[in-house]
Design a protein around this motif. Structure first.
Motif, PDB file in Angstrom:
ATOM      1  N   ALA A 226       0.839  -1.196   0.000  1.00 31.90           N
ATOM      2  CA  ALA A 226       0.000   0.000   0.000  1.00 31.90           C
ATOM      3  C   ALA A 226       0.878   1.252   0.000  1.00 31.90           C
ATOM      4  O   ALA A 226       0.559   2.248  -0.668  1.00 31.90           O
ATOM      5  N   ALA A 227       1.982   1.197   0.739  1.00 36.84           N
ATOM      6  CA  ALA A 227       2.906   2.325   0.729  1.00 36.84           C
ATOM      7  C   ALA A 227       3.465   2.553  -0.671  1.00 36.84           C
ATOM      8  O   ALA A 227       3.547   3.693  -1.147  1.00 36.84           O
ATOM      9  N   TRP A 228       3.823   1.473  -1.354  1.00 34.80           N
ATOM     10  CA  TRP A 228       4.379   1.634  -2.711  1.00 34.80           C
ATOM     11  C   TRP A 228       3.321   2.066  -3.718  1.00 34.80           C
ATOM     12  O   TRP A 228       3.639   2.791  -4.679  1.00 34.80           O
ATOM     13  N   ARG A 229       2.074   1.680  -3.510  1.00 30.61           N
ATOM     14  CA  ARG A 229       1.023   2.223  -4.373  1.00 30.61           C
ATOM     15  C   ARG A 229       0.954   3.733  -4.218  1.00 30.61           C
ATOM     16  O   ARG A 229       0.764   4.462  -5.203  1.00 30.61           O
ATOM     17  N   GLY A 230       1.140   4.193  -2.995  1.00 27.32           N
ATOM     18  CA  GLY A 230       1.152   5.632  -2.772  1.00 27.32           C
ATOM     19  C   GLY A 230       2.342   6.306  -3.433  1.00 27.32           C
ATOM     20  O   GLY A 230       2.202   7.343  -4.086  1.00 27.32           O
ATOM     21  N   TYR A 231       3.527   5.758  -3.275  1.00 23.36           N
ATOM     22  CA  TYR A 231       4.716   6.342  -3.900  1.00 23.36           C
ATOM     23  C   TYR A 231       4.563   6.403  -5.422  1.00 23.36           C
ATOM     24  O   TYR A 231       4.995   7.370  -6.063  1.00 23.36           O
ATOM     25  N   ASN A 232       3.988   5.337  -6.004  1.00 21.12           N
ATOM     26  CA  ASN A 232       3.898   5.242  -7.458  1.00 21.12           C
ATOM     27  C   ASN A 232       2.664   5.918  -8.045  1.00 21.12           C
ATOM     28  O   ASN A 232       2.528   5.994  -9.269  1.00 21.12           O
ATOM     29  N   GLY A 233       1.769   6.382  -7.171  1.00 24.19           N
ATOM     30  CA  GLY A 233       0.559   7.041  -7.651  1.00 24.19           C
ATOM     31  C   GLY A 233      -0.508   6.090  -8.154  1.00 24.19           C
ATOM     32  O   GLY A 233      -1.387   6.492  -8.925  1.00 24.19           O
ATOM     33  N   CYS A 234      -0.457   4.832  -7.726  1.00 22.14           N
ATOM     34  CA  CYS A 234      -1.425   3.825  -8.197  1.00 22.14           C
ATOM     35  C   CYS A 234      -2.771   4.003  -7.500  1.00 22.14           C
ATOM     36  O   CYS A 234      -2.841   4.430  -6.346  1.00 22.14           O
ATOM     37  N   GLY A 235      -3.825   3.634  -8.199  1.00 25.04           N
ATOM     38  CA  GLY A 235      -5.138   3.601  -7.583  1.00 25.04           C
ATOM     39  C   GLY A 235      -5.314   2.345  -6.749  1.00 25.04           C
ATOM     40  O   GLY A 235      -4.448   1.465  -6.715  1.00 25.04           O
ATOM     41  N   ASP A 236      -6.473   2.251  -6.084  1.00 24.67           N
ATOM     42  CA  ASP A 236      -6.732   1.107  -5.215  1.00 24.67           C
ATOM     43  C   ASP A 236      -7.393  -0.056  -5.943  1.00 24.67           C
ATOM     44  O   ASP A 236      -7.610  -1.119  -5.344  1.00 24.67           O
ATOM     45  N   ALA A 237      -7.730   0.126  -7.217  1.00 27.26           N
ATOM     46  CA  ALA A 237      -8.381  -0.946  -7.964  1.00 27.26           C
ATOM     47  C   ALA A 237      -7.375  -2.061  -8.245  1.00 27.26           C
ATOM     48  O   ALA A 237      -6.280  -1.817  -8.756  1.00 27.26           O
ATOM     49  N   ALA A 238      -7.753  -3.277  -7.906  1.00 26.20           N
ATOM     50  CA  ALA A 238      -6.865  -4.427  -8.070  1.00 26.20           C
ATOM     51  C   ALA A 238      -7.411  -5.377  -9.122  1.00 26.20           C
ATOM     52  O   ALA A 238      -8.624  -5.517  -9.285  1.00 26.20           O
ATOM     53  N   ALA A 239      -6.487  -6.017  -9.823  1.00 28.59           N
ATOM     54  CA  ALA A 239      -6.849  -7.057 -10.781  1.00 28.59           C
ATOM     55  C   ALA A 239      -6.277  -8.378 -10.298  1.00 28.59           C
ATOM     56  O   ALA A 239      -5.174  -8.424  -9.737  1.00 28.59           O
ATOM     57  N   CYS A 264      -0.750   4.039 -12.006  1.00 29.16           N
ATOM     58  CA  CYS A 264       0.663   3.986 -11.601  1.00 29.16           C
ATOM     59  C   CYS A 264       1.515   4.786 -12.590  1.00 29.16           C
ATOM     60  O   CYS A 264       1.391   4.619 -13.810  1.00 29.16           O
ATOM     61  N   ARG A 265       2.374   5.617 -12.068  1.00 25.32           N
ATOM     62  CA  ARG A 265       3.204   6.464 -12.909  1.00 25.32           C
ATOM     63  C   ARG A 265       4.322   5.661 -13.576  1.00 25.32           C
ATOM     64  O   ARG A 265       4.787   4.668 -13.052  1.00 25.32           O
ATOM     65  N   ALA A 266       4.737   6.138 -14.732  1.00 26.08           N
ATOM     66  CA  ALA A 266       5.878   5.595 -15.469  1.00 26.08           C
ATOM     67  C   ALA A 266       5.716   4.119 -15.818  1.00 26.08           C
ATOM     68  O   ALA A 266       6.702   3.398 -15.947  1.00 26.08           O
ATOM     69  N   GLY A 267       4.469   3.674 -15.960  1.00 29.82           N
ATOM     70  CA  GLY A 267       4.227   2.296 -16.367  1.00 29.82           C
ATOM     71  C   GLY A 267       4.551   1.254 -15.317  1.00 29.82           C
ATOM     72  O   GLY A 267       4.689   0.068 -15.631  1.00 29.82           O
ATOM     73  N   THR A 268       4.667   1.675 -14.060  1.00 30.20           N
ATOM     74  CA  THR A 268       5.010   0.731 -12.996  1.00 30.20           C
ATOM     75  C   THR A 268       3.776  -0.065 -12.565  1.00 30.20           C
ATOM     76  O   THR A 268       2.645   0.246 -12.929  1.00 30.20           O
ATOM     77  N   ARG A 269       4.023  -1.081 -11.766  1.00 31.77           N
ATOM     78  CA  ARG A 269       2.935  -1.833 -11.168  1.00 31.77           C
ATOM     79  C   ARG A 269       3.379  -2.370  -9.813  1.00 31.77           C
ATOM     80  O   ARG A 269       4.577  -2.487  -9.539  1.00 31.77           O
ATOM     81  N   VAL A 270       2.407  -2.699  -9.000  1.00 27.38           N
ATOM     82  CA  VAL A 270       2.649  -3.236  -7.668  1.00 27.38           C
ATOM     83  C   VAL A 270       1.882  -4.551  -7.571  1.00 27.38           C
ATOM     84  O   VAL A 270       0.685  -4.592  -7.873  1.00 27.38           O
ATOM     85  N   GLU A 271       2.572  -5.626  -7.177  1.00 27.77           N
ATOM     86  CA  GLU A 271       1.928  -6.943  -7.162  1.00 27.77           C
ATOM     87  C   GLU A 271       2.179  -7.661  -5.845  1.00 27.77           C
ATOM     88  O   GLU A 271       3.222  -7.487  -5.210  1.00 27.77           O
TER      89      GLU A 271
END
Length: 299
Positions: A226-239, A264-271
């Motif tokens: 969740a912290a990295w979603r915040g750093y990367n600007g990701c939304g909370d929607a999960a797949a 997520c900025r710059a094409g990043t993702r969090v898994e």
């Protein structure tokens, strides 16, 4: 870790927030022929480097750095992760460094306040690993947009530390049974970094739901991401992805896949790959190395 042993005495605080002032790297000597694994000198801390069979000078390739767990070493980590064959197959340079030894003779990475400088050695591993990357770049054709860290347990903690301190150098990290710094404010990445956390829900050493090493807490797998979603600007929607069979000691496709990439900025993702019933040292299947490299190179 021998594969995964952790002690929990009084911890010495590591300055996670500050990062490290990089020193001038000691150049590596590009003496390794394609398909060979060589020892590269870096001051008093040499490391192993595998040069893929397809390597050609002048053609930029990815770099993967593997970080062992507490009490373990580079050779043992490679025998567990088995990434050398992937290096040859997928064409990436593959570095395998060792942590230093504490007063008990156990190798460790000085990653965060929660892991693993248990006996007072204040080693600048963040600076050392930065210099390692620079040394390889100075000697080999490394694609600066494809530099990756993979770690188990203490090595997973250290992979997160590198993403916090040196995001400008790192594209993505994978942590198996490691954890993020407990206070997200202590991590200030300069750019987005893709992050994959792989964790057994029955991990007896670094708990999936969070815990503490001695008096020093670490967050849950989900809180760290969740912290990295915040750093990367990701939304909370999960797949949800297709389940995977990563642990041969458990029946069926026991690992669920949760991906965050919306916004997520710059094409990043969090898994998050959750191994249902998985312990601290999963019995990795033959599918594991390729799946990890797919995540990295798919960034």
């Amino acid at each position: 870790m021998r594969m995964g042993r952790l002690f929990a005495p009084l911890l010495v605080l590591c300055l996670v927030a500050c990062g490290s002032t990089p020193a001038t790297p000691t150049p590596a000597t590009p003496t390794g022929a394609p398909g060979s694994t060589i020892t590269v000198g870096l001051a008093d801390r040499p490391f192993q480097l595998h040069v893929p069979t397809t390597y050609a000078a002048g053609t930029k390739v990815p770099l993967v750095v593997l970080l062992h767990g507490f009490t373990s070493n580079a050779a043992e980590a490679e025998s567990y992760f088995k990434l050398t064959a992937q290096s040859d197959r997928r064409g990436f340079l593959y570095a395998m460094p060792d942590g230093t030894k504490d007063s008990r003779g156990d190798r460790f990475w000085n990653a965060t306040d929660a892991c693993c400088a248990f006996y007072g050695r204040d080693v600048d591993d963040s600076g050392y690993l930065y210099r390692l990357v620079q040394a390889i770049k100075a000697a080999y054709a490394v694609d600066p947009q494809r530099v990756y860290f993979v770690g188990h347990s203490n090595g997973g903690f250290m992979a997160y530390r590198m993403a916090c301190d040196h995001a400008a150098e790192i594209t993505a990290i994978v942590s198996l049974a490691g954890a993020m710094v407990n206070d997200p404010a202590l991590c200030t990445p300069s750019r987005p970094v893709s992050v994959l956390q792989i964790h057994g829900t029955a991990d007896e050493t670094i708990a999936f739901t969070g815990g503490a090493n001695g008096s020093q807490p670490y967050p849950s797998a989900e809180a760290g991401l969740a912290a990295w979603r915040g750093y990367n600007g990701c939304g909370d929607a999960a797949a949800s992805g297709a389940p995977m069979d990563l642990d041969s000691s458990l029946p069926g496709a026991e690992t669920t896949v949760t991906t965050y990439r919306t916004g997520c900025r710059a094409g990043t993702r969090v898994e998050l790959w959750s191994i249902a019933g998985g312990r601290h040292v999963p019995a990795l299947t033959g599918a594991f190395p390729g799946a990890v490299v797919d995540f990295l190179l798919g960034r």
